[in-house]
Design a protein around this motif. Structure first.
Motif, PDB file in Angstrom:
ATOM      1  N   VAL A  29       0.678  -1.198  -0.016  1.00 33.00           N
ATOM      2  CA  VAL A  29       0.063   0.064  -0.174  1.00 33.00           C
ATOM      3  C   VAL A  29       0.859   1.347  -0.014  1.00 33.00           C
ATOM      4  O   VAL A  29       0.562   2.107  -0.720  1.00 33.00           O
ATOM      5  CB  VAL A  29      -1.022  -0.164   0.979  1.00 33.00           C
ATOM      6  N   ILE A  30       1.881   1.172   0.647  1.00 32.84           N
ATOM      7  CA  ILE A  30       2.708   2.221   0.814  1.00 32.84           C
ATOM      8  C   ILE A  30       3.486   2.501  -0.540  1.00 32.84           C
ATOM      9  O   ILE A  30       3.623   3.671  -0.848  1.00 32.84           O
ATOM     10  CB  ILE A  30       3.849   2.061   1.883  1.00 32.84           C
ATOM     11  N   TYR A  31       3.687   1.262  -1.234  1.00 30.14           N
ATOM     12  CA  TYR A  31       4.759   1.729  -2.289  1.00 30.14           C
ATOM     13  C   TYR A  31       3.605   2.223  -3.582  1.00 30.14           C
ATOM     14  O   TYR A  31       3.881   3.287  -4.109  1.00 30.14           O
ATOM     15  CB  TYR A  31       5.087   0.350  -2.971  1.00 30.14           C
ATOM     16  N   GLY A  32       2.257   1.885  -3.410  1.00 31.73           N
ATOM     17  CA  GLY A  32       1.453   2.308  -4.478  1.00 31.73           C
ATOM     18  C   GLY A  32       1.298   3.874  -4.260  1.00 31.73           C
ATOM     19  O   GLY A  32       0.684   4.518  -5.175  1.00 31.73           O
ATOM     20  N   ALA A  33       0.999   4.264  -2.880  1.00 29.28           N
ATOM     21  CA  ALA A  33       0.591   5.614  -2.678  1.00 29.28           C
ATOM     22  C   ALA A  33       1.559   6.278  -2.699  1.00 29.28           C
ATOM     23  O   ALA A  33       1.216   7.839  -3.187  1.00 29.28           O
ATOM     24  CB  ALA A  33       0.050   5.538  -1.155  1.00 29.28           C
ATOM     25  N   MET A  34       2.923   5.987  -2.604  1.00 29.88           N
ATOM     26  CA  MET A  34       3.923   6.952  -2.545  1.00 29.88           C
ATOM     27  C   MET A  34       5.007   7.155  -3.743  1.00 29.88           C
ATOM     28  O   MET A  34       6.000   7.872  -3.922  1.00 29.88           O
ATOM     29  CB  MET A  34       4.830   6.999  -1.233  1.00 29.88           C
ATOM     30  N   ASN A  35       4.959   5.876  -4.351  1.00 31.10           N
ATOM     31  CA  ASN A  35       6.013   5.673  -5.578  1.00 31.10           C
ATOM     32  C   ASN A  35       5.207   5.858  -6.806  1.00 31.10           C
ATOM     33  O   ASN A  35       4.506   4.788  -7.092  1.00 31.10           O
ATOM     34  CB  ASN A  35       6.836   4.250  -5.311  1.00 31.10           C
ATOM     35  N   ARG A  36       5.545   6.877  -7.637  1.00 32.49           N
ATOM     36  CA  ARG A  36       4.724   6.672  -8.945  1.00 32.49           C
ATOM     37  C   ARG A  36       4.945   5.660  -9.904  1.00 32.49           C
ATOM     38  O   ARG A  36       4.048   5.009 -10.440  1.00 32.49           O
ATOM     39  CB  ARG A  36       5.291   8.042  -9.475  1.00 32.49           C
ATOM     40  N   ASN A  37       6.329   5.186  -9.946  1.00 35.06           N
ATOM     41  CA  ASN A  37       6.518   4.061 -10.786  1.00 35.06           C
ATOM     42  C   ASN A  37       5.706   2.700 -10.611  1.00 35.06           C
ATOM     43  O   ASN A  37       5.303   2.050 -11.369  1.00 35.06           O
ATOM     44  CB  ASN A  37       8.232   3.665 -10.765  1.00 35.06           C
ATOM     45  N   PHE A  38       5.906   2.322  -8.989  1.00 32.60           N
ATOM     46  CA  PHE A  38       4.863   1.361  -8.297  1.00 32.60           C
ATOM     47  C   PHE A  38       3.657   1.586  -8.807  1.00 32.60           C
ATOM     48  O   PHE A  38       2.879   0.588  -9.364  1.00 32.60           O
ATOM     49  CB  PHE A  38       5.202   0.998  -7.018  1.00 32.60           C
ATOM     50  N   ARG A  39       3.090   2.771  -8.655  1.00 32.57           N
ATOM     51  CA  ARG A  39       1.617   2.938  -8.940  1.00 32.57           C
ATOM     52  C   ARG A  39       1.296   2.705 -10.313  1.00 32.57           C
ATOM     53  O   ARG A  39       0.315   2.190 -10.646  1.00 32.57           O
ATOM     54  CB  ARG A  39       1.389   4.315  -8.378  1.00 32.57           C
ATOM     55  N   GLN A  40       2.096   3.040 -11.370  1.00 35.82           N
ATOM     56  CA  GLN A  40       2.095   2.956 -12.656  1.00 35.82           C
ATOM     57  C   GLN A  40       1.831   1.440 -13.021  1.00 35.82           C
ATOM     58  O   GLN A  40       1.134   1.180 -13.656  1.00 35.82           O
ATOM     59  CB  GLN A  40       2.948   3.652 -13.565  1.00 35.82           C
ATOM     60  N   GLU A  41       2.891   0.891 -12.449  1.00 30.44           N
ATOM     61  CA  GLU A  41       3.084  -0.741 -12.978  1.00 30.44           C
ATOM     62  C   GLU A  41       1.837  -1.556 -12.161  1.00 30.44           C
ATOM     63  O   GLU A  41       1.273  -2.638 -12.922  1.00 30.44           O
ATOM     64  CB  GLU A  41       4.416  -1.117 -12.435  1.00 30.44           C
ATOM     65  N   TYR A  42       1.371  -1.082 -10.966  1.00 33.85           N
ATOM     66  CA  TYR A  42       0.149  -1.684 -10.512  1.00 33.85           C
ATOM     67  C   TYR A  42      -1.140  -1.579 -11.310  1.00 33.85           C
ATOM     68  O   TYR A  42      -1.697  -2.330 -11.636  1.00 33.85           O
ATOM     69  CB  TYR A  42      -0.046  -1.065  -9.158  1.00 33.85           C
ATOM     70  N   LYS A  43      -1.249  -0.216 -11.698  1.00 30.91           N
ATOM     71  CA  LYS A  43      -2.341   0.023 -12.737  1.00 30.91           C
ATOM     72  C   LYS A  43      -2.450  -0.806 -14.076  1.00 30.91           C
ATOM     73  O   LYS A  43      -3.409  -1.276 -14.574  1.00 30.91           O
ATOM     74  CB  LYS A  43      -2.488   1.738 -13.194  1.00 30.91           C
ATOM     75  N   ARG A  44      -1.051  -0.979 -14.577  1.00 31.55           N
ATOM     76  CA  ARG A  44      -0.696  -1.555 -15.768  1.00 31.55           C
ATOM     77  C   ARG A  44      -1.114  -2.907 -15.654  1.00 31.55           C
ATOM     78  O   ARG A  44      -1.843  -3.510 -16.302  1.00 31.55           O
ATOM     79  CB  ARG A  44       0.423  -1.308 -16.434  1.00 31.55           C
ATOM     80  N   LEU A  45      -0.751  -3.728 -14.567  1.00 32.19           N
ATOM     81  CA  LEU A  45      -0.800  -5.135 -14.389  1.00 32.19           C
ATOM     82  C   LEU A  45      -2.427  -5.301 -13.953  1.00 32.19           C
ATOM     83  O   LEU A  45      -2.798  -6.456 -14.469  1.00 32.19           O
ATOM     84  CB  LEU A  45       0.135  -5.576 -13.174  1.00 32.19           C
ATOM     85  N   LEU A  46      -3.116  -4.548 -13.369  1.00 30.38           N
ATOM     86  CA  LEU A  46      -4.325  -4.709 -12.918  1.00 30.38           C
ATOM     87  C   LEU A  46      -5.445  -4.240 -13.930  1.00 30.38           C
ATOM     88  O   LEU A  46      -6.659  -4.122 -13.845  1.00 30.38           O
ATOM     89  CB  LEU A  46      -4.676  -4.165 -11.827  1.00 30.38           C
ATOM     90  N   CYS A  47      -4.748  -3.659 -15.068  1.00 31.12           N
ATOM     91  CA  CYS A  47      -5.568  -2.987 -16.356  1.00 31.12           C
ATOM     92  C   CYS A  47      -6.408  -1.827 -16.068  1.00 31.12           C
ATOM     93  O   CYS A  47      -7.264  -1.527 -16.660  1.00 31.12           O
ATOM     94  CB  CYS A  47      -6.538  -4.277 -16.678  1.00 31.12           C
ATOM     95  N   LEU A  48      -5.977  -1.241 -14.888  1.00 30.45           N
ATOM     96  CA  LEU A  48      -6.755   0.007 -14.400  1.00 30.45           C
ATOM     97  C   LEU A  48      -6.095   1.154 -15.471  1.00 30.45           C
ATOM     98  O   LEU A  48      -7.035   2.353 -15.835  1.00 30.45           O
ATOM     99  CB  LEU A  48      -6.320   0.412 -12.926  1.00 30.45           C
ATOM    100  N   ASP A  49      -5.127   1.048 -16.177  1.00 32.75           N
ATOM    101  CA  ASP A  49      -4.527   2.177 -17.171  1.00 32.75           C
ATOM    102  C   ASP A  49      -5.730   2.075 -18.592  1.00 32.75           C
ATOM    103  O   ASP A  49      -5.719   3.203 -18.987  1.00 32.75           O
ATOM    104  CB  ASP A  49      -3.041   2.034 -17.597  1.00 32.75           C
ATOM    105  N   ARG A  50      -6.226   1.255 -18.643  1.00 31.56           N
ATOM    106  CA  ARG A  50      -7.045   0.859 -19.768  1.00 31.56           C
ATOM    107  C   ARG A  50      -8.431   1.621 -19.567  1.00 31.56           C
ATOM    108  O   ARG A  50      -9.100   2.103 -20.276  1.00 31.56           O
ATOM    109  CB  ARG A  50      -7.478  -0.680 -20.053  1.00 31.56           C
ATOM    110  N   VAL A  51      -8.867   1.288 -18.157  1.00 34.47           N
ATOM    111  CA  VAL A  51     -10.117   2.093 -17.725  1.00 34.47           C
ATOM    112  C   VAL A  51      -9.891   3.565 -17.724  1.00 34.47           C
ATOM    113  O   VAL A  51     -10.745   4.430 -18.172  1.00 34.47           O
ATOM    114  CB  VAL A  51     -10.291   1.716 -16.054  1.00 34.47           C
TER     115      VAL A  51
END
Length: 340
Positions: free
Chosen positions: A279-301
């Protein structure tokens, strides 16, 4: 009545609603920890930009958290549902030994991460020499080897692990001197490293903020990574504080004299320490947040439902006023609003 017998009686005499609530809470905490750390491992392995030397420590920490909660999902859930330890003696020995080993590995990984950040922020020249890719991997492997082997003298001396009805897992059998010494060494050394490095990093981050980055030897990105570490350390302290306090009280009182709910909170709090880091990585690190979104297909949304930027919102406002952006840029008599 023995304290463990009292706790066992309280475990077996729970009402149905309490069984459901406790099982659901424990399952939620362990599953979130498992999925969150699996997600962290996958995004680091998939993304070349995340395969950095500092992230080697994050991988080690995520791996230890996964190994911590994986056996706990079926074992703890079974205990809470059936109100008893229904597995054999060998499984109890495995959980007791393995759980302590990965807990030590997790603590060491966090200490090494703080040491790496300390050198990167406070002594950057030494950091390049000490924390090469090969040496970093060797440090992590050594930490894991020590964590896996350090309990062998305890087992070789004939000691065993036993089920604790309050904590709902197996731990040392009450022959305290070895484990007190072990925890003092591991906890003391690791916490000393964490405390010293975190304090020095905090001072460096505060100095960077006051000077707005002037006269400092590190860039903004390094400062951001160091802030993430400070939050991770704070999260670990918050999660493990109940564990330390309860263990200290039991040691002073020479037994498990607390109510069963206190020990269940002990286990939930310790498990939560494995779920907060993703949760901390996703909230505070932009690179991790972008990769989380890409892996979960949230970037398509986000592409399907685009978010209006400030500039787009401003264009809509001007068009609603009957002012064309093209005219605004060409006609000197029509000026776009000036932002303060």
């Amino acid at each position: 009545m023995d304290n463990l017998e009292r706790l066992d009686r309280d475990l077996k005499s729970r009402d149905t609603y309490l069984i459901v609530i406790e099982t659901v809470v424990m399952l939620l905490v362990t599953i979130v920890a498992f999925l969150g750390n699996i997600l962290t491992l996958v995004v680091v392995l998939r993304s070349p930009r995340l395969r950095t030397i500092p992230n080697k420590f994050i991988v080690s920490l995520a791996l230890s958290d996964i190994l911590m909660v994986t056996p706990a999902i079926p074992l703890n859930a079974s205990v809470l549902v059936k109100s008893e330890w229904s597995f054999d003696h060998a499984m109890c020995q495995f959980q007791g030994y393995f759980g302590s080993a990965v807990a030590f590995a997790s603590t060491e990984s966090l200490a090494l991460m703080s040491l790496n950040r300390f050198y990167r922020i406070v002594k950057p020249n030494d950091c390049r020499r000490l924390f090469t890719a090969r040496r970093t991997s060797a440090m992590i492997m050594a930490a894991w080897l020590i964590a896996l082997l350090v309990q062998l003298p305890y087992v070789a001396a004939g000691h065993t692990y036993s089920f604790h009805p309050g904590k709902i897992f197996c731990n040392q059998d009450g022959k305290e001197p070895f484990f007190i010494t072990l925890i003092s060494i591991f906890g003391g050394v690791s916490m000393s490293v964490l405390s010293y490095c975190s304090f020095r990093i905090f001072r460096a981050v505060r100095a960077h903020k006051k000077s707005n980055g002037v006269h400092t030897r590190v860039n903004v990105e390094e400062i951001k990574v160091s802030r993430i570490l400070l939050v991770m350390v704070l999260g670990s302290i918050l999660c493990f504080s109940p564990v330390i306090v309860i263990e200290a009280i039991d040691f002073v009182q020479n037994g498990s004299n607390q109510p069963r709910q206190v020990y269940l909170f002990y286990s939930i709090s310790a498990t939560m320490s494995s779920s907060v880091n993703p949760v901390i990585y996703g909230a505070m690190n932009r690179n991790f947040r972008q990769e989380y979104k890409r892996l979960l297909c949230l970037d398509r949304v986000e592409r399907i439902i685009p978010v209006k930027t400030a500039g787009q919102a401003r264009a809509v406002t001007l068009n609603q006023l009957g002012i064309s952006l093209e005219r605004t840029s060409q006609d000197p008599e029509v000026r776009a609003p000036v932002e303060n």
